[in-house]
Design a protein around this motif. Structure first.
Motif, PDB file in Angstrom:
ATOM      1  N   ASP A 149      39.337  51.043  28.194  1.00 44.65           N
ATOM      2  CA  ASP A 149      40.753  51.034  28.553  1.00 44.65           C
ATOM      3  C   ASP A 149      41.013  49.948  29.595  1.00 44.65           C
ATOM      4  O   ASP A 149      40.072  49.278  30.049  1.00 44.65           O
ATOM      5  CB  ASP A 149      41.202  52.424  29.023  1.00 44.65           C
ATOM      6  N   ILE A 155      35.863  54.669  26.101  1.00 44.04           N
ATOM      7  CA  ILE A 155      36.546  55.687  25.310  1.00 44.04           C
ATOM      8  C   ILE A 155      35.707  55.959  24.068  1.00 44.04           C
ATOM      9  O   ILE A 155      35.442  55.050  23.271  1.00 44.04           O
ATOM     10  CB  ILE A 155      37.956  55.223  24.887  1.00 44.04           C
ATOM     11  N   ARG A 203      44.624  61.262  16.184  1.00 43.66           N
ATOM     12  CA  ARG A 203      43.597  61.429  17.203  1.00 43.66           C
ATOM     13  C   ARG A 203      43.346  60.122  17.957  1.00 43.66           C
ATOM     14  O   ARG A 203      43.188  60.118  19.187  1.00 43.66           O
ATOM     15  CB  ARG A 203      42.292  61.938  16.571  1.00 43.66           C
ATOM     16  N   ARG A 206      46.229  59.576  20.295  1.00 41.47           N
ATOM     17  CA  ARG A 206      46.179  60.496  21.430  1.00 41.47           C
ATOM     18  C   ARG A 206      45.187  60.004  22.489  1.00 41.47           C
ATOM     19  O   ARG A 206      45.475  60.057  23.691  1.00 41.47           O
ATOM     20  CB  ARG A 206      45.803  61.900  20.952  1.00 41.47           C
ATOM     21  N   LYS A 207      44.039  59.513  22.043  1.00 41.23           N
ATOM     22  CA  LYS A 207      43.049  59.000  22.996  1.00 41.23           C
ATOM     23  C   LYS A 207      43.580  57.788  23.756  1.00 41.23           C
ATOM     24  O   LYS A 207      43.308  57.615  24.948  1.00 41.23           O
ATOM     25  CB  LYS A 207      41.758  58.645  22.263  1.00 41.23           C
ATOM     26  N   ASN A 209      46.884  57.081  24.204  1.00 42.29           N
ATOM     27  CA  ASN A 209      48.034  57.481  25.020  1.00 42.29           C
ATOM     28  C   ASN A 209      47.629  58.207  26.296  1.00 42.29           C
ATOM     29  O   ASN A 209      48.392  58.246  27.264  1.00 42.29           O
ATOM     30  CB  ASN A 209      48.973  58.366  24.202  1.00 42.29           C
ATOM     31  N   GLU A 210      46.423  58.808  26.310  1.00 47.42           N
ATOM     32  CA  GLU A 210      45.942  59.458  27.525  1.00 47.42           C
ATOM     33  C   GLU A 210      45.681  58.446  28.633  1.00 47.42           C
ATOM     34  O   GLU A 210      45.645  58.806  29.812  1.00 47.42           O
ATOM     35  CB  GLU A 210      44.649  60.227  27.229  1.00 47.42           C
ATOM     36  N   ARG A 211      45.523  57.180  28.252  1.00 52.53           N
ATOM     37  CA  ARG A 211      45.159  56.143  29.220  1.00 52.53           C
ATOM     38  C   ARG A 211      46.273  55.150  29.505  1.00 52.53           C
ATOM     39  O   ARG A 211      46.184  54.388  30.473  1.00 52.53           O
ATOM     40  CB  ARG A 211      43.938  55.363  28.697  1.00 52.53           C
ATOM     41  N   THR A 212      47.300  55.124  28.673  1.00 54.86           N
ATOM     42  CA  THR A 212      48.390  54.173  28.882  1.00 54.86           C
ATOM     43  C   THR A 212      49.686  54.778  28.370  1.00 54.86           C
ATOM     44  O   THR A 212      49.699  55.436  27.323  1.00 54.86           O
ATOM     45  CB  THR A 212      48.110  52.835  28.173  1.00 54.86           C
TER      46      THR A 212
END
Length: 234
Positions: A149, A155, A203, A206-207, A209-212
């Motif tokens: 990220d 990730i 999925r 989602r991974k 979007n958890e970071r940005t």
């Protein structure tokens, strides 16, 4: 099939446009068509093709003039078609900046071979040597299968998520249909995507979007998915 290459056929003869477009489409290329230089310009702005097949003798702006503008703008690869098949005409076309020049009428299989050769030369000449992609601060190493990220955090991706992300970074800012994503991703991985591609993308999204907070992968209704940011290959 070479689904990543988009070809624009420009000819004022509708039957010839249909013949060339259909033949190239049967051999795996995505094809769009224009009837004159003005429509070609609109198509270039809207679709950014990889190669243009351009007729020389057209009403309005002729093919030679259109070819000069394409060359001056460092545009897509260019193959010129002309009923004027003398050596002088061919030399003029190549000096203007065409990648190849073919006399009409031409064998469709010869045209297909020329298309493949021109695209190979263009891709070889412009291919970076690195395996690292950067997009919106993210970094993907396709050899190490390593996604970081913007803060440098690793990730973890499944095989399917990795294959899809690699497909997106290799074809950025283009709408990719589910069929195209299946063709690209399945070629690199044995994992079956047919019934799970939407969930795989969910999925993966989602991974990310958890970071940005920024939207990176967009769903285009009734068409497919698109990676929004520009991608640099390092």
């Amino acid at each position: 099939m070479d689904l990543q290459s988009l070809i624009l056929v420009v000819d004022d003869d509708p039957d010839l446009r249909k013949l060339i477009s259909g033949f190239l489409g049967e051999h795996g290329y995505r094809v769009i068509a224009a009837e004159d230089a003005a429509q070609m310009r609109r198509m270039l702005d809207e679709h950014r093709p990889d190669l243009v097949i351009l007729d020389v003798m057209m009403p309005g702006e002729d093919g030679l003039s259109a070819a000069r503008r394409l060359a001056s703008e460092a545009g897509p690869a260019l193959i010129m078609l002309s009923a004027l098949g003398t050596d002088t005409d061919r030399i003029i076309g190549l000096e203007i900046g065409a990648d190849d020049y073919l006399a009409k009428p031409c064998n469709p299989r010869e045209l297909l071979a020329r298309v493949r050769a021109v695209l190979r030369r263009r891709q070889s000449a412009g291919a970076p040597s690195g395996n690292l992609y950067e997009f919106a601060g993210w970094h993907l190493d396709v050899v190490r299968r390593d996604l970081r990220d913007p803060g440098g955090t690793f990730i973890n991706l499944s095989n399917g998520e990795f294959s899809l992300l690699r497909t997106f970074v290799e074809h950025p800012q283009r709408v990719l249909s589910r069929d195209q994503l299946l063709d690209y991703a399945r070629g690199r991985d044995s994992e079956v995507f047919d019934r799970a591609i939407d969930s795989q993308i969910s999925r993966l999204r989602r991974k990310i979007n958890e970071r940005t907070p920024a939207e990176l992968i967009r769903t285009v209704r009734n068409e497919g998915y698109m990676l929004l940011p520009a991608v640099t290959r390092l």
